[in-house]
Design a protein around this motif. Structure first.
Motif, PDB file in Angstrom:
ATOM      1  N   MET A  77      49.059   3.563  33.588  1.00 42.00           N
ATOM      2  CA  MET A  77      48.481   4.471  34.566  1.00 42.00           C
ATOM      3  C   MET A  77      47.074   4.895  34.157  1.00 42.00           C
ATOM      4  N   VAL A  78      46.160   4.881  35.116  1.00 44.39           N
ATOM      5  CA  VAL A  78      44.795   5.361  34.922  1.00 44.39           C
ATOM      6  C   VAL A  78      44.656   6.778  35.454  1.00 44.39           C
ATOM      7  N   GLN A  79      45.162   7.012  36.659  1.00 43.28           N
ATOM      8  CA  GLN A  79      45.045   8.336  37.270  1.00 43.28           C
ATOM      9  C   GLN A  79      46.070   8.463  38.394  1.00 43.28           C
ATOM     10  N   ARG A  80      46.591   9.678  38.561  1.00 38.28           N
ATOM     11  CA  ARG A  80      47.515   9.970  39.652  1.00 38.28           C
ATOM     12  C   ARG A  80      46.792  10.812  40.698  1.00 38.28           C
ATOM     13  N   LEU A  81      46.840  10.394  41.961  1.00 38.84           N
ATOM     14  CA  LEU A  81      46.177  11.097  43.055  1.00 38.84           C
ATOM     15  C   LEU A  81      47.246  11.539  44.047  1.00 38.84           C
ATOM     16  N   SER A  82      47.672  12.782  43.944  1.00 34.34           N
ATOM     17  CA  SER A  82      48.765  13.267  44.778  1.00 34.34           C
ATOM     18  C   SER A  82      48.330  13.577  46.203  1.00 34.34           C
ATOM     19  N   ASP A  83      46.998  13.708  46.444  1.00 38.24           N
ATOM     20  CA  ASP A  83      46.515  14.071  47.769  1.00 38.24           C
ATOM     21  C   ASP A  83      46.115  12.867  48.611  1.00 38.24           C
ATOM     22  N   VAL A  84      46.398  11.657  48.153  1.00 40.27           N
ATOM     23  CA  VAL A  84      46.066  10.435  48.888  1.00 40.27           C
ATOM     24  C   VAL A  84      47.336   9.924  49.562  1.00 40.27           C
ATOM     25  N   GLY A  85      47.318   9.921  50.890  1.00 43.50           N
ATOM     26  CA  GLY A  85      48.524   9.555  51.614  1.00 43.50           C
ATOM     27  C   GLY A  85      48.433   8.279  52.422  1.00 43.50           C
ATOM     28  N   GLN A  86      47.300   7.577  52.369  1.00 44.52           N
ATOM     29  CA  GLN A  86      47.128   6.330  53.109  1.00 44.52           C
ATOM     30  C   GLN A  86      46.899   5.176  52.136  1.00 44.52           C
ATOM     31  N   LEU A  87      47.488   4.034  52.436  1.00 42.42           N
ATOM     32  CA  LEU A  87      47.356   2.879  51.557  1.00 42.42           C
ATOM     33  C   LEU A  87      45.898   2.480  51.383  1.00 42.42           C
ATOM     34  N   GLU A  88      45.120   2.420  52.478  1.00 41.83           N
ATOM     35  CA  GLU A  88      43.722   2.019  52.379  1.00 41.83           C
ATOM     36  C   GLU A  88      42.926   2.998  51.528  1.00 41.83           C
ATOM     37  N   SER A  89      43.216   4.294  51.641  1.00 43.13           N
ATOM     38  CA  SER A  89      42.525   5.289  50.822  1.00 43.13           C
ATOM     39  C   SER A  89      42.856   5.108  49.346  1.00 43.13           C
ATOM     40  N   CYS A  90      44.087   4.766  49.063  1.00 45.15           N
ATOM     41  CA  CYS A  90      44.501   4.518  47.679  1.00 45.15           C
ATOM     42  C   CYS A  90      43.776   3.284  47.136  1.00 45.15           C
ATOM     43  N   GLN A  91      43.678   2.242  47.931  1.00 49.78           N
ATOM     44  CA  GLN A  91      42.972   1.034  47.500  1.00 49.78           C
ATOM     45  C   GLN A  91      41.488   1.304  47.304  1.00 49.78           C
ATOM     46  N   ASN A  92      40.871   2.103  48.196  1.00 48.39           N
ATOM     47  CA  ASN A  92      39.456   2.438  48.050  1.00 48.39           C
ATOM     48  C   ASN A  92      39.209   3.249  46.790  1.00 48.39           C
ATOM     49  N   ALA A  93      40.147   4.156  46.457  1.00 44.68           N
ATOM     50  CA  ALA A  93      40.011   4.943  45.229  1.00 44.68           C
ATOM     51  C   ALA A  93      40.050   4.038  44.001  1.00 44.68           C
ATOM     52  N   CYS A  94      40.866   3.007  44.042  1.00 51.59           N
ATOM     53  CA  CYS A  94      40.924   2.055  42.931  1.00 51.59           C
ATOM     54  C   CYS A  94      39.635   1.252  42.847  1.00 51.59           C
ATOM     55  N   ASN A  95      39.119   0.824  43.987  1.00 49.46           N
ATOM     56  CA  ASN A  95      37.879   0.042  43.992  1.00 49.46           C
ATOM     57  C   ASN A  95      36.696   0.834  43.455  1.00 49.46           C
ATOM     58  N   ALA A  96      36.747   2.155  43.566  1.00 53.01           N
ATOM     59  CA  ALA A  96      35.659   3.005  43.088  1.00 53.01           C
ATOM     60  C   ALA A  96      35.771   3.320  41.601  1.00 53.01           C
ATOM     61  N   ASP A  97      36.847   2.911  40.964  1.00 47.42           N
ATOM     62  CA  ASP A  97      37.075   3.212  39.547  1.00 47.42           C
ATOM     63  C   ASP A  97      37.101   1.903  38.763  1.00 47.42           C
ATOM     64  N   ASP A  98      36.145   1.723  37.863  1.00 45.25           N
ATOM     65  CA  ASP A  98      36.049   0.475  37.103  1.00 45.25           C
ATOM     66  C   ASP A  98      37.274   0.229  36.224  1.00 45.25           C
ATOM     67  N   ARG A  99      38.023   1.274  35.922  1.00 48.05           N
ATOM     68  CA  ARG A  99      39.198   1.119  35.062  1.00 48.05           C
ATOM     69  C   ARG A  99      40.399   0.585  35.838  1.00 48.05           C
ATOM     70  N   CYS A 100      40.347   0.634  37.161  1.00 42.27           N
ATOM     71  CA  CYS A 100      41.516   0.358  38.003  1.00 42.27           C
ATOM     72  C   CYS A 100      41.511  -1.079  38.501  1.00 42.27           C
ATOM     73  N   ASN A 101      42.667  -1.730  38.421  1.00 43.15           N
ATOM     74  CA  ASN A 101      42.818  -3.093  38.933  1.00 43.15           C
ATOM     75  C   ASN A 101      44.023  -3.254  39.845  1.00 43.15           C
ATOM     76  N   SER A 102      44.857  -2.232  39.926  1.00 41.06           N
ATOM     77  CA  SER A 102      46.056  -2.292  40.756  1.00 41.06           C
ATOM     78  C   SER A 102      46.512  -0.870  41.044  1.00 41.06           C
TER      79      SER A 102
END
Length: 353
Positions: free
Chosen positions: A68-93
């Motif tokens: 786990m890199v980070q938990r985002l409890s306020d993100v409720g849409q799949l696309e928003s979750c994917q965009n949050a990952c794309n904005a974080d260089d540590r995230c790949n999935s």
């Protein structure tokens, strides 16, 4: 407060404090600043081949191993979750869940092991998955049964050796409500019931007419675990009396599969409470069972563990893999591995429950 007159250092401190107060008094409020929305991370070389993919073919399956890199409890849409990952260089999935979004650092290809989860599904950012690659799903009943030794129905002479016999002794410390027994059963069968088209399974003991039963089965009280408030599990053991050994041999040839799986060696049958929890599994099931092994004269024999209970799917969804972990632990203690109820039932019915 700083008191002046304590030498050059004290005077210097006073001057610094006065300057700080003056700067604070001259400070003006700046207009509120809001960070710009994160931009989508640029894809690596051959960008056209990169996109988001679901790790397994089905939902509610997550990667067996993840970081786990980070938990985002306020993100409720799949696309928003994917965009949050794309904005974080540590995230790949990601694990996208009903309760939010979990950013993961792991890179996947689409053929990694997965496990069931009641709330989450794993997605990964990467090249298109090879159609021949599929995530490996760990199931209570695997797609392929273990490599067991299947035997043809025995001859009449051999069938006489496969009749059930047993010996029992009073279980150590058995004082609650009734006297329980520790029993060594030779040739205990686990089979499907032909009366309901082989849909239900259970333990069966086979004998023939005129054979002495010592002790009588109805006088034996056996439990498979211990629990508070008397929440013990009594195994349902059916006793079938055949007219002759030849009739017993014919019976063995008419099962759901027409074949027999022989599990050679000693087997300890348990039904531990809450066995997704290793503490409950050890002390509510395994410990009293092992004491019975000692009483029956098997202190040094290797044994397999038959877990006569099914997975708690709610617990498996919350903490995936705990049942399998406990099964592997108990099997390693016994030395001959473990066998779970669902797998035995699948073999006995000739299909998948």
């Amino acid at each position: 407060d700083i008191i002046a007159g304590r030498g050059p250092l004290g005077d210097k401190v006073v001057e610094c404090a006065k300057a700080r107060r003056q700067r604070k008094g001259n400070r003006r409020l700046l207009p509120q600043y809001s960070a710009p929305a994160p931009e989508r991370r640029a894809a690596p070389a051959k960008a056209g081949a990169y996109s988001w993919h679901q790790l397994a073919d089905e939902k509610n399956l997550v990667a067996q191993r993840s970081r786990m890199v980070q938990r985002l409890s306020d993100v409720g849409q799949l696309e928003s979750c994917q965009n949050a990952c794309n904005a974080d260089d540590r995230c790949n999935s990601i694990n996208f869940c009903t309760a939010g979004c979990v950013l993961l650092g792991d890179k996947y290809q689409g053929n990694e092991s997965v496990k069931p989860h009641a709330q989450c599904t794993t997605f990964y950012w990467g090249p298109a998955r090879d159609p021949s690659m599929h995530a490996q799903h760990f199931k209570e009943v695997p797609d392929e049964l273990p490599e067991w030794t299947w035997a043809d129905p025995p001859s009449t002479e051999r069938a006489a050796e496969l009749l059930t016999s047993w010996r029992c002794t009073q279980a150590f410390g058995s004082t609650y409500r009734s006297t329980n027994s520790a029993c060594h059963i030779r040739n205990l069968y686990f089979e499907a019931d032909p009366k309901d088209n082989f849909k239900h399974t259970g333990f069966v003991m086979h004998t023939v007419a005129g054979r002495d039963l010592d002790p009588p089965l109805d006088s034996v009280n056996v439990m498979l675990n211990i629990g508070s408030g008397g929440s013990f599990v009594r195994p349902a053991i059916q006793l079938i009396e055949h007219k002759s050994v030849a009739a017993f041999a014919k019976y063995l040839a008419g099962g759901a599969t027409g074949r027999i799986i022989e599990h050679h060696g000693l087997t300890l049958t348990l039904c531990p409470m809450y066995y997704f929890n290793v503490g409950h599994a050890l002390f509510d099931g395994f410990y009293p069972g092992y004491v019975s092994l000692l009483q029956l004269g098997f202190p040094d024999r290797d044994f397999r563990v038959f877990i006569n209970a099914r997975w708690d799917q709610n617990a498996e969804g919350l903490v995936p893999g705990n049942h399998a972990h406990v099964e592997a632990l108990l099997g390693s203690i016994g030395g001959l591995g473990s066998l779970r109820l669902a797998v035995a039932a699948a073999a006995a019915t000739g299909g998948r429950p």
